[in-house]
Design a protein around this motif. Structure first.
Motif, PDB file in Angstrom:
ATOM      1  N   PHE A 661       0.812  -1.222   0.000  1.00  0.00           N
ATOM      2  CA  PHE A 661       0.000   0.000   0.000  1.00  0.00           C
ATOM      3  C   PHE A 661       0.842   1.267   0.000  1.00  0.00           C
ATOM      4  O   PHE A 661       0.374   2.347  -0.345  1.00  0.00           O
ATOM      5  CB  PHE A 661      -0.938   0.012   1.222  1.00  0.00           C
ATOM      6  N   SER A 662       2.135   1.152   0.367  1.00  0.00           N
ATOM      7  CA  SER A 662       2.994   2.334   0.422  1.00  0.00           C
ATOM      8  C   SER A 662       3.687   2.529  -0.927  1.00  0.00           C
ATOM      9  O   SER A 662       4.329   1.601  -1.447  1.00  0.00           O
ATOM     10  CB  SER A 662       4.035   2.181   1.530  1.00  0.00           C
ATOM     11  N   PRO A 663       3.601   3.714  -1.531  1.00  0.00           N
ATOM     12  CA  PRO A 663       4.314   3.944  -2.801  1.00  0.00           C
ATOM     13  C   PRO A 663       5.822   3.829  -2.651  1.00  0.00           C
ATOM     14  O   PRO A 663       6.504   3.406  -3.595  1.00  0.00           O
ATOM     15  CB  PRO A 663       3.894   5.366  -3.177  1.00  0.00           C
ATOM     16  N   ALA A 664       6.361   4.232  -1.471  1.00  0.00           N
ATOM     17  CA  ALA A 664       7.803   4.151  -1.280  1.00  0.00           C
ATOM     18  C   ALA A 664       8.282   2.708  -1.293  1.00  0.00           C
ATOM     19  O   ALA A 664       9.346   2.395  -1.858  1.00  0.00           O
ATOM     20  CB  ALA A 664       8.179   4.824   0.052  1.00  0.00           C
ATOM     21  N   VAL A 665       7.518   1.803  -0.711  1.00  0.00           N
ATOM     22  CA  VAL A 665       7.900   0.389  -0.713  1.00  0.00           C
ATOM     23  C   VAL A 665       7.814  -0.172  -2.138  1.00  0.00           C
ATOM     24  O   VAL A 665       8.701  -0.924  -2.580  1.00  0.00           O
ATOM     25  CB  VAL A 665       6.997  -0.402   0.253  1.00  0.00           C
TER      26      VAL A 665
END
Length: 680
Positions: A661-665
């Motif tokens: 769900f995290s764009p950074a991940v």
């Protein structure tokens, strides 16, 4: 003119002899002659002497007994009683008694009491007047420092607080930028000019007043103990604040040890409060701003002495003040708890220049140069400049005291302080002597074994289980084990590569194996991103509300990343890391990242990006199954890292992380796959 008649003259004729014996006409009565005949025989002087008369009061005998005192016997004075004969009348005596009673009543009646608010207003005006005069011309009004101290002796607590704060501001303004030396025996006899004599008198008055002020602060600071009255506690708070301000503002001036004693005594208390925090922050500021290292040495010496006297039963924040010492970034020598290595001299022999570089100087030239060195030394002392040699000596003594404290706590196994000691050893690892590495690594191994036993206590009885639970609440075993791993790797990172490879011959496989076994438990820890400064409500179902992370400031995930970086990306020899170790850690870390919070997962994926950039050729087969050879089953729970058979597994976690769900991940996983050559 009529003629005045002449005055008549009476004729006086001497009596006859017979006529003198003849009786007078009045004596012709019977009995009169007998009276005169008897009176001629009276002795008037004898009668006057025998007449009774009143003796004086001075000759009255004293009937009071003497009093015995240590100095001897003392005679009691006789109090004269009032005599009625001394007064003219009854009215006069009554008037005198009334006057005496009125005088006694005037002596008994006290002066009218001034209200407390009026006392505070008058004290403010007086303090402002005295402080203004002193700041206007300190040398001329140096005697007013005693007047300020006299105002501080008022019985009013508010006036005392105002006087202490006023004295603090005055001393901070008039204290010079150098330390005033005490006068020797020959100094008062020297002939000095008027200006020099005036300056010397001002310095002595300043030192005397400042010493009395510091003693008053030390006396009032003792009132901060538990159970004291609110007045004494508030006065102690003001005194401690003044002492902290003095230490951070004028640490170079006289009586620095007395000011440090006030702070160290407060830091020895078991329960931290606001005054405790002020003292700790003042010492941290002193350690960061100390240039010559003299004040830091005094403070560290007093702290170590206090901790040893209390059996190291102090708050861990006191021990963490050592992490703010300036020698962490400036000191370049190695040391241990017993000695400090001597600095190496380039192109010199025993600190002397070689013969070919020595210049010839005559006797007269050497004498002139010697005198110049003495003058330059005096100028440096006057300018408060510190040489590098003196600073290194101060910092080496400070480092020795710090190591002595750390190693004694390691030997004593104090659970509340183990995390702070390990954090300090990890910080100072680059300054530890290589000869001490073996003993230190053995101590770290013992700590890791103790931490594992505390996490998995044996079921030997109900009472022992309760003791183990209490110990687990008091310490965080996971964080301590991670700090042990960081310290072990930091010992090698701070040393020379050649010396580390040839002379040290240290085996760190024990720490690497323990780190590998810790990855899964850490990923399931709900407090992995929680530190000592995190705002967190206590668990109401916990055995004690003291179950909090109080080892150090860094979070558990930060400690894990530091340990992994030292293991997988050593700065000295990154190519020496074997491929099975890299593959086993990569597979386990990607599995653990699925259970971590967003920030921790992002940081872990970023670490794996750096690993794949450096070791892409060694671990690319985890994504490309056709490029590897081998069979078997991957065992992630096996203790041996290389024996877990990591190349028998496949990195299926990447597919889940690509849909995180995290764009950074998601972006980090794409970069990781690009490094190993995975095409999408």
């Amino acid at each position: 003119m009529s003629r005045v008649p002449a005055a008549k003259r009476r004729r006086l004729t001497p009596p006859d002899s017979d006529a003198s014996l003849s009786p007078l006409p009045s004596q012709s009565r019977p009995g009169v002659g007998d009276f005169y005949s008897r009176a001629s025989k009276w002795s008037l002087e004898q009668d006057y002497e025998q007449r009774p008369r009143k003796l004086s009061k001075k000759g009255k005998e004293n009937s009071k007994l003497p009093i015995k005192t240590p100095e001897g016997w003392i005679e009691q004075a006789l109090v004269p009683a009032p005599d009625a004969a001394d007064t003219d009348s009854f009215l006069d005596s009554e008037t005198d008694n009334q006057d005496d009673q009125a005088s006694v009543e005037e002596q008994v009646v006290q002066k009218p009491r001034i209200p407390a608010k009026q006392q505070v207003l008058e004290a403010k005006e007086e303090l402002a007047r005295l402080a203004g005069l002193i700041n206007e011309d300190p040398e001329e009004h140096a005697g007013l420092l005693r007047a300020l101290a006299k105002v501080a002796s008022s019985p009013n607590t508010t006036v005392k607080k105002l006087a202490l704060a006023t004295q603090l501001a005055v001393y901070k303004d008039i204290i010079p930028g150098y330390r005033i030396r005490p006068l020797s025996d020959t100094d008062p006899t020297l002939k000095l000019s008027k200006e020099v004599r005036k300056l010397r008198d001002f310095e002595q008055a300043l030192v005397g007043g400042y010493q009395a002020y510091v003693q008053e602060l030390a006396k009032y600071a003792k009132g901060s103990k538990i159970g004291s009255t609110p007045e004494f506690a508030s006065l102690a708070t003001v005194a401690i604040s003044c002492a902290c301000n003095l230490l951070t503002s004028v640490p170079h001036f006289n009586f620095r040890g007395d000011v440090l004693k006030v702070l160290v005594d407060k830091l020895s208390s078991k329960k931290p409060d606001e005054d405790f925090t002020k003292c700790r922050e003042a010492l941290e500021t002193l350690f960061r701003n100390d240039e010559d290292g003299n004040a830091s040495l005094d403070a560290v010496a007093m702290l170590t002495k206090m901790m040893k006297a209390k059996g190291y039963r102090v708050d861990e924040s006191v021990l963490n003040t050592f992490l703010h010492l300036r020698l962490l970034s400036e000191f370049g020598l190695k040391g241990s708890h017993t000695s400090i290595d001597a600095p190496s001299h380039d192109a010199t022999t025993n600190g002397k220049k070689p013969k070919e570089k020595r210049e010839f100087r005559s006797k007269k030239t050497r004498k002139i140069m010697k005198e110049r060195k003495v003058i330059e030394k005096e100028f440096q002392e006057a300018d408060a400049t510190v040489s590098h040699e003196e600073r290194d000596r101060m910092q080496s003594e400070t480092l020795k005291l710090v190591f002595v404290t750390y190693f004694r706590i390691l030997k004593a196994r104090m659970p509340p302080l183990m995390g702070a000691v390990l954090e300090g050893l990890a910080k100072y690892a680059h300054l530890i002597n290589q000869d001490f590495f073996g003993d230190l690594l053995e101590a770290l191994k013992d700590l890791i074994n103790d931490a594992e036993l505390s996490e998995n206590p044996a079921d030997d009885g109900e009472g022992e289980g309760q003791d183990d639970e209490a110990e687990e609440v008091a310490r965080n075993a996971t964080r301590e084990s991670l700090l042990c791993v960081i310290t072990a790797f930091a010992l090698l990172q701070g040393q020379d590569v050649a010396k580390s490879a040839s002379a040290l011959s240290l085996d760190l496989n024990f720490f690497i194996t323990h780190l590998y076994r810790t990855l899964y438990p850490v990923s399931l820890n709900p407090d992995v991103e929680r530190s000592a400064r995190s705002l967190h409500l206590p668990d109401p179902h916990a055995a004690s509300n003291a179950a909090r992370s109080k080892v150090n400031i860094q979070t558990t995930i930060v400690l894990l990343l530091r340990s992994l970086t030292a293991t997988l990306l050593p700065p000295q020899r990154p190519a020496a890391v074997p491929a099975p170790r890299l593959a086993a850690f990569t597979k386990t870390l990607l599995t653990a990242s699925l259970h971590l919070p967003e920030k921790s997962c992002t940081a872990l994926v970023g670490l794996m990006n750096n690993v794949t950039k450096t070791h892409a050729a060694k671990i690319a087969s985890l994504w490309h199954t056709e490029e590897r050879k081998g069979d078997g089953v991957f065992d992630p729970l096996r203790g041996d890292v290389e024996g877990s058979n990591p190349f028998a597994a496949t990195v299926w976690e990447g597919e889940l992380l690509r849909r995180h769900f995290s764009p950074a991940v998601r972006e980090g996983v794409r970069g990781l796959e690009r490094n190993v050559g995975v095409e999408r």
